[in-house]
Design an enzyme around this catalytic site. Structure first.
Site, PDB file in Angstrom:
ATOM      1  N   HIS A 252      67.814  86.157 -24.926  1.00  0.00           N
ATOM      2  CA  HIS A 252      67.566  85.388 -23.704  1.00  0.00           C
ATOM      3  C   HIS A 252      66.394  84.444 -23.927  1.00  0.00           C
ATOM      4  O   HIS A 252      65.448  84.781 -24.639  1.00  0.00           O
ATOM      5  CB  HIS A 252      67.269  86.337 -22.532  1.00  0.00           C
ATOM      6  N   GLU A 307      74.602  88.158 -19.044  1.00  0.00           N
ATOM      7  CA  GLU A 307      75.969  87.688 -19.251  1.00  0.00           C
ATOM      8  C   GLU A 307      76.865  88.754 -19.887  1.00  0.00           C
ATOM      9  O   GLU A 307      78.080  88.745 -19.676  1.00  0.00           O
ATOM     10  CB  GLU A 307      75.976  86.430 -20.114  1.00  0.00           C
TER      11      GLU A 307
END
Length: 359
Positions: A252, A307
């Site tokens: 991330h 995600e």
């Protein structure tokens, strides 16, 4: 001093949310997001972000009644949706329909009620245009369904299961707000000109459409589809690592530790183990992938991001990929409108400087 993309520049002081990438913390109104959403519905969490306090029984009932009432779209919105070409991307259709939502009755309400109206209407507009795209009849909203359950109902025309509703609602609550991201900043810039809430949301949707911000977890879907079963996990991941490919759903830009939203989604998936094969596959795959990444890329500390488990949830409810970013927007509109309302309370127009570098 010039900072490309305003990276590291503080442009807003907010009491809505904070993101600490080093500690892996996301807080809503100062409280850890896991504590905020535990046992709370979409409606309650939205109220908390909008008003900074939890609703009492009467306030919650009033909010739920408002959300239900605003599910009925104005006739002109339905007509516009029917006139749009079917090949129009869903995010473009959402932007168009929201921009046309302003009407006399809506304009007569307070900004706070407008936020509620737009939050209720956006999933209905999304589901309606999706149904038109695939050549299916429009489905009327159900007054006896909650926010998430009704959205799934209007997409598929089938009553969603408890597992589907719980999983998607957890995702929606976790992605309502995430600090000063690009779409939220766009909404605040627009409202800072003393424009209206509809324009602020349209700006945010246009920004969310960009793949660098609202990119759908379709890469993770592809990964899950390739693995299909637990016994294929190691082979698929090893092959990708041998080719130097990125493992989608890991790492991330902000979080240097685990994405707290991913941790909570994982916990929800653990709760639902045995009830959906795709959720089961994701929970097992994460362990295998983390082990392989640690072996092949020691010291990188690559963890799952939101995600990864979002994709597992979308796959489990058979949500088409074109609905991923719109569904993300259906959650994030709560944050957009909360920030727009906060900006109105203490407004100064955004007017940064530019540095000329031409000849």
């Amino acid at each position: 001093m010039f900072q490309q993309g305003l990276k590291g520049v503080v442009a807003v002081q907010t009491a809505i949310a904070s993101v600490d990438g080093d500690r892996g913390e996301l807080r809503y109104r100062g409280q850890l997001v896991g504590d905020v959403i535990q046992g709370k519905s979409f409606d309650e969490t939205a109220y908390f972000l909008w008003y900074g306090q939890w609703p009492d029984a009467e306030q919650l009932t009033n909010l739920q009644q408002q959300l239900i009432s605003y599910r009925e779209l104005p006739a002109h919105i339905v007509e516009i949706a029917q006139l749009l070409p079917k090949e129009t991307p869903l995010m473009d259709a959402m932007r168009t329909l929201v921009s046309a939502y302003t009407h006399a009755e809506f304009q007569a309400t307070s900004p706070a009620e407008q936020a509620i109206a737009l939050t209720a209407a956006l999933p209905v507009m999304t589901a309606a245009f999706y149904r038109l795209q695939i050549g299916q009849e429009l489905i009327s909203p159900r007054d006896d369904f909650g926010h998430t359950e009704n959205y799934l109902w209007m997409i598929n025309g089938q009553e969603p299961t408890r597992v589907q509703t719980e999983a998607l609602e957890t995702y929606l609550k976790l992605t309502m707000e995430h600090g000063m991201n690009a779409s939220t900043f766009a909404a605040r810039v627009t409202i800072s000109t003393e424009s209206d809430l509809v324009s602020a949301v349209v700006s945010a949707i246009g920004t969310m459409k960009g793949p660098l911000h609202g990119g759908a977890p379709s890469g993770v879907i592809d990964l899950l589809d390739k693995m299909k079963t637990e016994d294929r996990i190691d082979a698929v991941i090893t092959e990708k690592l041998d080719r130097g490919e990125k493992i989608m759903g890991f790492g991330h830009r902000v979080y240097r530790t685990e994405d707290p939203r991913s941790v909570i989604l994982r916990d929800k998936c653990f709760e639902l183990q045995g009830e959906d094969p795709w959720i089961d596959l994701a929970t097992v795959a994460e362990k295998h992938i983390v082990n392989l990444l640690n072996e092949r890329k020691p010291g990188r500390a690559l963890y799952t991001n939101v995600e990864f488990y979002a994709a597992a949830i979308m796959r489990s409810i058979a949500m088409p990929t074109q609905l991923f970013t719109p569904t993300f927007s259906i959650a994030r509109i709560v944050g957009w409108t909360a920030h727009a309302l906060e900006q109105q309370d203490n407004n100064v127009i955004f007017r940064p400087q530019s540095e000329y570098i031409g000849s």
